[in-house]
Motif scaffolding. Structure first.
Motif, PDB file in Angstrom:
ATOM      1  N   GLN A  76       4.994   9.430   4.599  1.00  0.00           N
ATOM      2  CA  GLN A  76       4.002   8.963   3.572  1.00  0.00           C
ATOM      3  C   GLN A  76       2.801   7.895   4.146  1.00  0.00           C
ATOM      4  OE1 GLN A  76       5.392   6.093   0.663  1.00  0.00           O
ATOM      5  NE2 GLN A  76       7.056   5.704   2.519  1.00  0.00           N
ATOM      6  N   ARG A  77       2.364   8.723   5.069  1.00  0.00           N
ATOM      7  CA  ARG A  77       0.713   8.442   5.991  1.00  0.00           C
ATOM      8  C   ARG A  77       1.910   6.919   6.448  1.00  0.00           C
ATOM      9  NH1 ARG A  77      -3.898   9.943   2.436  1.00  0.00           N
ATOM     10  NH2 ARG A  77      -4.951   9.318   3.681  1.00  0.00           N
ATOM     11  N   SER A 113      -9.471   3.711  12.248  1.00  0.00           N
ATOM     12  CA  SER A 113      -8.135   4.542  11.016  1.00  0.00           C
ATOM     13  C   SER A 113      -8.775   3.458   9.416  1.00  0.00           C
ATOM     14  CB  SER A 113      -7.024   3.856  11.386  1.00  0.00           C
ATOM     15  OG  SER A 113      -6.539   4.214  12.189  1.00  0.00           O
ATOM     16  N   LEU A 114      -8.776   4.829   8.361  1.00  0.00           N
ATOM     17  CA  LEU A 114      -8.700   4.248   7.532  1.00  0.00           C
ATOM     18  C   LEU A 114      -7.441   2.818   6.637  1.00  0.00           C
ATOM     19  CD1 LEU A 114     -10.167   7.230   5.442  1.00  0.00           C
ATOM     20  CD2 LEU A 114     -11.320   5.072   6.687  1.00  0.00           C
ATOM     21  N   MET A 151       1.355  -0.787   0.650  1.00  0.00           N
ATOM     22  CA  MET A 151       0.350   0.035   0.142  1.00  0.00           C
ATOM     23  C   MET A 151       1.011   1.125  -0.303  1.00  0.00           C
ATOM     24  SD  MET A 151      -2.987   1.513   2.614  1.00  0.00           S
ATOM     25  CE  MET A 151      -2.225   1.368   3.849  1.00  0.00           C
ATOM     26  N   MET A 195     -12.393  -1.551   8.050  1.00  0.00           N
ATOM     27  CA  MET A 195     -11.768  -1.128   6.138  1.00  0.00           C
ATOM     28  C   MET A 195     -12.918  -3.268   5.938  1.00  0.00           C
ATOM     29  SD  MET A 195     -10.577   1.509   5.469  1.00  0.00           S
ATOM     30  CE  MET A 195     -10.976   0.642   3.842  1.00  0.00           C
ATOM     31  N   ALA A 244       1.956   5.661   0.233  1.00  0.00           N
ATOM     32  CA  ALA A 244       0.865   6.587   0.513  1.00  0.00           C
ATOM     33  C   ALA A 244      -0.447   7.070   0.122  1.00  0.00           C
ATOM     34  CB  ALA A 244       1.506   7.906   0.859  1.00  0.00           C
ATOM     35  N   SER A 245      -0.386   7.031  -1.403  1.00  0.00           N
ATOM     36  CA  SER A 245      -1.855   7.560  -2.001  1.00  0.00           C
ATOM     37  C   SER A 245      -2.520   6.375  -1.776  1.00  0.00           C
ATOM     38  CB  SER A 245      -1.556   7.978  -3.482  1.00  0.00           C
ATOM     39  OG  SER A 245      -0.167   7.099  -3.738  1.00  0.00           O
ATOM     40  N   ASP A 246      -2.570   5.365  -1.216  1.00  0.00           N
ATOM     41  CA  ASP A 246      -3.889   4.312  -1.293  1.00  0.00           C
ATOM     42  C   ASP A 246      -4.743   4.754  -0.074  1.00  0.00           C
ATOM     43  OD1 ASP A 246      -3.341   3.357  -3.623  1.00  0.00           O
ATOM     44  OD2 ASP A 246      -2.051   1.085  -3.215  1.00  0.00           O
ATOM     45  N   VAL A 247      -4.508   4.550   0.425  1.00  0.00           N
ATOM     46  CA  VAL A 247      -4.824   4.848   1.901  1.00  0.00           C
ATOM     47  C   VAL A 247      -6.315   6.404   2.238  1.00  0.00           C
ATOM     48  CG1 VAL A 247      -4.164   5.931   4.427  1.00  0.00           C
ATOM     49  CG2 VAL A 247      -2.853   4.871   3.486  1.00  0.00           C
ATOM     50  N   GLY A 248      -7.191   4.827   2.321  1.00  0.00           N
ATOM     51  CA  GLY A 248      -8.975   5.913   2.423  1.00  0.00           C
ATOM     52  C   GLY A 248      -9.524   5.757   0.789  1.00  0.00           C
ATOM     53  N   VAL A 249      -8.489   4.643   0.143  1.00  0.00           N
ATOM     54  CA  VAL A 249      -9.236   4.738  -0.822  1.00  0.00           C
ATOM     55  C   VAL A 249     -10.346   3.187  -1.748  1.00  0.00           C
ATOM     56  CG1 VAL A 249      -8.718   3.949  -3.635  1.00  0.00           C
ATOM     57  CG2 VAL A 249      -7.651   5.814  -1.906  1.00  0.00           C
ATOM     58  N   VAL A 250     -11.639   2.723  -2.454  1.00  0.00           N
ATOM     59  CA  VAL A 250     -12.052   2.000  -1.965  1.00  0.00           C
ATOM     60  C   VAL A 250     -11.877   2.162  -3.711  1.00  0.00           C
ATOM     61  CG1 VAL A 250     -13.767   0.449  -2.117  1.00  0.00           C
ATOM     62  CG2 VAL A 250     -13.261   1.692  -0.044  1.00  0.00           C
ATOM     63  N   VAL A 251     -11.504   1.352  -4.388  1.00  0.00           N
ATOM     64  CA  VAL A 251     -11.650   0.630  -5.641  1.00  0.00           C
ATOM     65  C   VAL A 251     -13.111  -0.270  -6.378  1.00  0.00           C
ATOM     66  CG1 VAL A 251     -10.430  -0.217  -8.045  1.00  0.00           C
ATOM     67  CG2 VAL A 251      -9.061   1.251  -5.724  1.00  0.00           C
ATOM     68  N   LEU A 253     -21.765  -1.140   7.929  1.00  0.00           N
ATOM     69  CA  LEU A 253     -21.809  -0.419   6.936  1.00  0.00           C
ATOM     70  C   LEU A 253     -22.899   0.570   7.787  1.00  0.00           C
ATOM     71  CD1 LEU A 253     -19.563   0.222   3.718  1.00  0.00           C
ATOM     72  CD2 LEU A 253     -18.922   0.492   5.635  1.00  0.00           C
ATOM     73  N   VAL A 305     -16.130  -2.190   5.327  1.00  0.00           N
ATOM     74  CA  VAL A 305     -16.389  -1.575   4.137  1.00  0.00           C
ATOM     75  C   VAL A 305     -15.921  -2.443   2.889  1.00  0.00           C
ATOM     76  CG1 VAL A 305     -15.009   0.507   2.810  1.00  0.00           C
ATOM     77  CG2 VAL A 305     -15.414   0.782   5.169  1.00  0.00           C
ATOM     78  N   ILE A 346     -12.624   4.702  -5.576  1.00  0.00           N
ATOM     79  CA  ILE A 346     -12.697   5.336  -7.299  1.00  0.00           C
ATOM     80  C   ILE A 346     -13.070   4.349  -7.649  1.00  0.00           C
ATOM     81  CG2 ILE A 346     -10.504   5.327  -8.574  1.00  0.00           C
ATOM     82  CD1 ILE A 346      -9.513   6.772  -5.966  1.00  0.00           C
ATOM     83  N   LEU A 375     -12.611   8.422   3.736  1.00  0.00           N
ATOM     84  CA  LEU A 375     -12.669   7.432   2.517  1.00  0.00           C
ATOM     85  C   LEU A 375     -13.200   7.289   1.189  1.00  0.00           C
ATOM     86  CD1 LEU A 375     -12.343   4.261   3.166  1.00  0.00           C
ATOM     87  CD2 LEU A 375     -14.769   3.653   2.950  1.00  0.00           C
ATOM     88  N   ARG A 376     -12.436   7.344   0.308  1.00  0.00           N
ATOM     89  CA  ARG A 376     -12.449   7.950  -1.483  1.00  0.00           C
ATOM     90  C   ARG A 376     -13.339   6.701  -2.289  1.00  0.00           C
ATOM     91  NH1 ARG A 376      -7.651   9.632  -3.040  1.00  0.00           N
ATOM     92  NH2 ARG A 376      -6.697   8.657  -1.581  1.00  0.00           N
ATOM     93  N   THR A 400       3.446   4.055   6.137  1.00  0.00           N
ATOM     94  CA  THR A 400       3.069   2.860   4.421  1.00  0.00           C
ATOM     95  C   THR A 400       4.613   3.039   4.525  1.00  0.00           C
ATOM     96  OG1 THR A 400       2.797   4.649   2.585  1.00  0.00           O
ATOM     97  CG2 THR A 400       0.908   4.099   3.638  1.00  0.00           C
TER      98      THR A 400
END
Lengths: 235, 235, 235, 235, 235, 235
Positions: free
Chosen positions: E36-37, B147-148, B1, B71, B3-10, C211, B74, C228, C225-226, E39
């Motif tokens: 980086q949060r 936390s996410l 994972m 998560m 840094a830019s992936d934290v908090g993301v759900v694809v 949820l 989620v 995508i 949380l996002r 990670t």
């Protein structure tokens, strides 16, 4: 394994006396280990892949390079009915050296089981086959066939010296090795121990205490044991 | 994972072809792992909570903070029939992230099982439910929801890279991941391997040796393998 | 165990209220641990020697020297029906402190089981006997009877403080200790928790999501949380 | 250690040839281990208590019960100048068997160091004394003097068989045992290896590659190695 | 490493921006990891072979079979000044893959250090050479050169995904990977964090408390924190 | 920590007598541990981040949730000169709870060091600062500030019960706790032990053996110790 042992297969080594080994099979690992003065127990990291098996047989030893199971194929030919294969890698490995195909081959020769200080795989199939394995871990990781080791030379497996022909006893409590020459004596000592335990068991069942059955009270007092009544603030 | 992936759900990632994944279910973990050239095996520390399960499905991946199972809730919404949940904490954790309530929710969606490099609890209830879990340990230690993390981003689970939609095969031997694009080829290779093993098995059963079936004797001799007769003092 | 505790046996300590302890037996370890705010769980290295047991009883504590099980014999006499023996060595030991003979003696007194942060042996016999043990490992390695420890003083077992008379709950998920004075409150809190979980279970079974059941969506959005949509190159 | 060895001290065993052992001291553990075909290396869990020591001497072996260091006192008398004490407990122990007082006694006899698959204490004092120890852990936990073991019988230490009089080489990379009879040959092989490595080192320093120095390119190509130019989406 | 990657060397992959990587070298692993949060931190089992080194460079990745270091020789050719070699075995191995000769070759090419989730040897020589290594263990156990792996494909090392060209920062606290694309942002975030920490440090030095500097008191009270005066029986 | 302790800070607990604690600082951990009859030693997994420190102070105890260091900030305020911070997570955690900023704050208050059964980071900076830490591991992994724990309630740290105000002694050999009330007696016993050891050391230095100094020969003979001359085939 010393340098001069690499690449060596010793054929037809002497085995522990068959009748005495069969006697050992009556006793568990714990009893045999006690009967030989608390020696010979392999490290408890070796666990059976399924519960309920108990075997006693003669060791065919295999020293294998890390991640390379070639020598196990070489060892199969050296096995005969009543043997137990004992395998140790020269350095720590969690690869899956052994699976159902090799077990099929060993079953065809009357081998009783496998003891290996590394990984084993196909555990569902080995369980169906009724071929017991005591291993360090379950691991499907494959091995190669590139380098030599040795068969039927003295090896160290899970912390114990095992020589070809030594007796191996294994059950749910682990694995113990009995040196070839000691097998008859250990079998007698185990039988004597079992008799004594049977008498103790009867007394315990009826409510007698080990303190009295074994006469421990005086020695405990001499060592300084004190009995204190509980009080609220003692907690 | 990253840094830019934290908090993301694809959402709705591509999944490996269903028919091919179903084919993989016929083979064990060991065969699939060999069929893809000994890659993709998760570390053997992941063990099933009960024996006898074998599943093959498509990965929904979850990256979770240590001791925080938010998560996973989620992720449930992102699961569909035929999926396998794959969960990895960002650092070592032995907390019990998963129990019977979450399993009930996943069963309702047709999820096949859980792979988690952390702890799992309610193992008696999960066993009754028939919901298989491969975990690092059994642990009742509770988790928080503070936390996410991420869902359906590439994760590292027990030492292997798992991407959403990859095929996951799990049985008593452990867990293996097959990259989405490789699934059809690996299924074919596994089938071919199984056929070959069936023939070998028949020959082994009748007493033939691997040394001969696989023609190893010459190469062993070339490497320098020597056979020595046992003598008393050789022990 | 402090220096002044070596060689001490505290007799007849107060025990947690029997009725409340029995109530705890209805709940699993995970529920009790949650009901007391995630405290009291022993380290997950303690595992049951067989599946399916669940007990709740009052602790008789034993501090033992490494490799010496003498004090367990002393402790047997201090046990009564409904107790659970809790044993901790003063330093890490993988010896097999406990086997079928001692279990026979404890069964005769109505003791419910054993929790030990060390090894246990005779696991096949203990399973037949139906005497459950939670231990650090299975090990046949024998112990001696040479040095004193203590009985019914506060001990640290697998990372938790256990005092004599505290309630011990153990099942397939592990072992939890409930301080004597907290038992009634924890039993009530566990009952309340179980009721709430039953309602949640029904909703999950019908397909509702955590949820929504737990109203997590807003707080997740606030944390950032996002969602995508997957694209091919996002993998 | 077999049952018949408990309580035995073998006096004045043959030692490996002193001149050859001294030669071994010139080489590191890694070189000696390679020179005897990758055999004899003790498990890497044995670590030096301080950096920079390198010793080569002859083994005096000690088998000790868990948590009992009595036999080390017995062993001191069997040591002479140029020896290395090698100690293994019969089952896993993390007690602190050895400290500054015993080291003082060994220094007085010209012993070069200690190898122990258990704990050691007084590491600050041992460092000041310049007495090197390779141990499983540092542990101040005390031992008792209650039970017998053996001195100068074959033992298994950290996974290797060590016999009295074998050569022991130890440095920052770990510990290796060379069987008594193999010492002269291994010393020659190590010298040859060192010469070859010196030539390779010079070539590497000037920028030549192992691929070329060792002529690996053709065999790699035969095994199927492919070179692919990186593209953005290959990452 | 997926099946299709075995036997592949990707040449000249893009590297993270050199200037930004150099900036990272100013910060420690802890700061970069926070920036980086939280990670990208490799598992703490990787430890430096000597204290005091701090490096930041671009990853050349190597996937190696267990006990086989052939691909490291292949990888050397792919390295250039400012790179860090990152090596992961496909299954757990404690062999000594790397020593002074390979280091000599890497130093000649300007490589900054090695990160390896396996063993390393010649630590005395590597320390003298000033070539830092972060490894799972120190082990002199030799490796073979028999099987292919891959160079510069994505690998999982000590639990983290590392792609060729990613930035690697390593110091006494461990090792962190920063994805190639994130390097400039992470460098800025780390700089901002360091500035803030410098101000906090000054206030702490003068005796101010984190409770006040970070304004924690109100939130702690809201969570229910209670202060209770000590009494004798509270102990 | 019991349920009722979560969220509690006990202020100004009694501390062990300052003069006696200072006396303990003269002795090492091993001596203090022996002087209190081999009790109180924390598990050897706690290691100093640098060599050569030796401290003795009074415990301020902190129970922390896994991966959450908030309570350490709360604890700083409760510390005064001569204290040692002792931190234990409620379940196993390898997060890096503590670094240079918190150390700066503690140094400002005269705190002597930290004992933590979890991870610590910034070890290079802590070494420069001369603030000693005994920790389970070095780990840069960050923690959150979300959940409460407790300060100055009894905790279990690395297997030992530590109460606020108890004496803590730590050096290169590990960490030992001395219960508040036992400190003066233990200090005297340690002094007596040290005197005796000084006399023994002198005799050992001059070549006398422990067998004679401690008069062990007779008891060894009574236990059955036999001396056997080595023969070639005995090896």
């Amino acid at each position: 394994m010393s340098a001069s042992d690499v690449g060596v297969v010793v054929t037809d080594p002497p085995r522990a006396d068959e009748a005495s080994v069969k006697e050992l099979a009556r006793f568990g690992v714990a009893t045999v280990h006690e009967a030989q003065r608390r020696t010979g127990l392999l490290a408890p990291r070796l666990r059976p892949i399924y519960s309920g098996a108990r075997i006693a047989g003669t060791a065919v030893t295999v020293s294998v390079p890390p991640g390379d199971n070639w020598m196990i194929h070489v060892a199969v030919e050296q096995c005969r009915a009543g043997d137990v294969l004992v395998v140790a890698p020269t350095t720590r490995s969690e690869a899956g050296y052994f699976g159902e195909l090799l077990a099929t081959s060993l079953v065809a020769r009357g081998v009783l089981g496998l003891v290996i200080d590394a990984g084993c795989r196909d555990v569902a199939e080995l369980t169906d086959l009724g071929f017991p394995v005591w291993s360090r871990c379950v691991s499907a990781f494959g091995t190669v066939k590139e380098s030599l080791g040795s068969v039927n030379t003295p090896i160290t497996c899970a912390g114990q010296l095992v020589r070809p022909g030594d007796a191996i006893v294994a059950d749910d409590d682990g694995v113990v090795v009995v040196p070839l020459a000691d097998v008859p004596d250990v079998a007698s000592a185990a039988a004597a121990r079992e008799d004594k335990e049977a008498r103790t068991r009867t007394r315990y069942r009826s409510g007698e205490l080990g303190l009295d059955v074994a006469g421990m009270r005086e020695r405990l007092r001499d060592k300084g044991l004190r009995y204190i009544e509980a009080t609220e603030d003692k907690r």
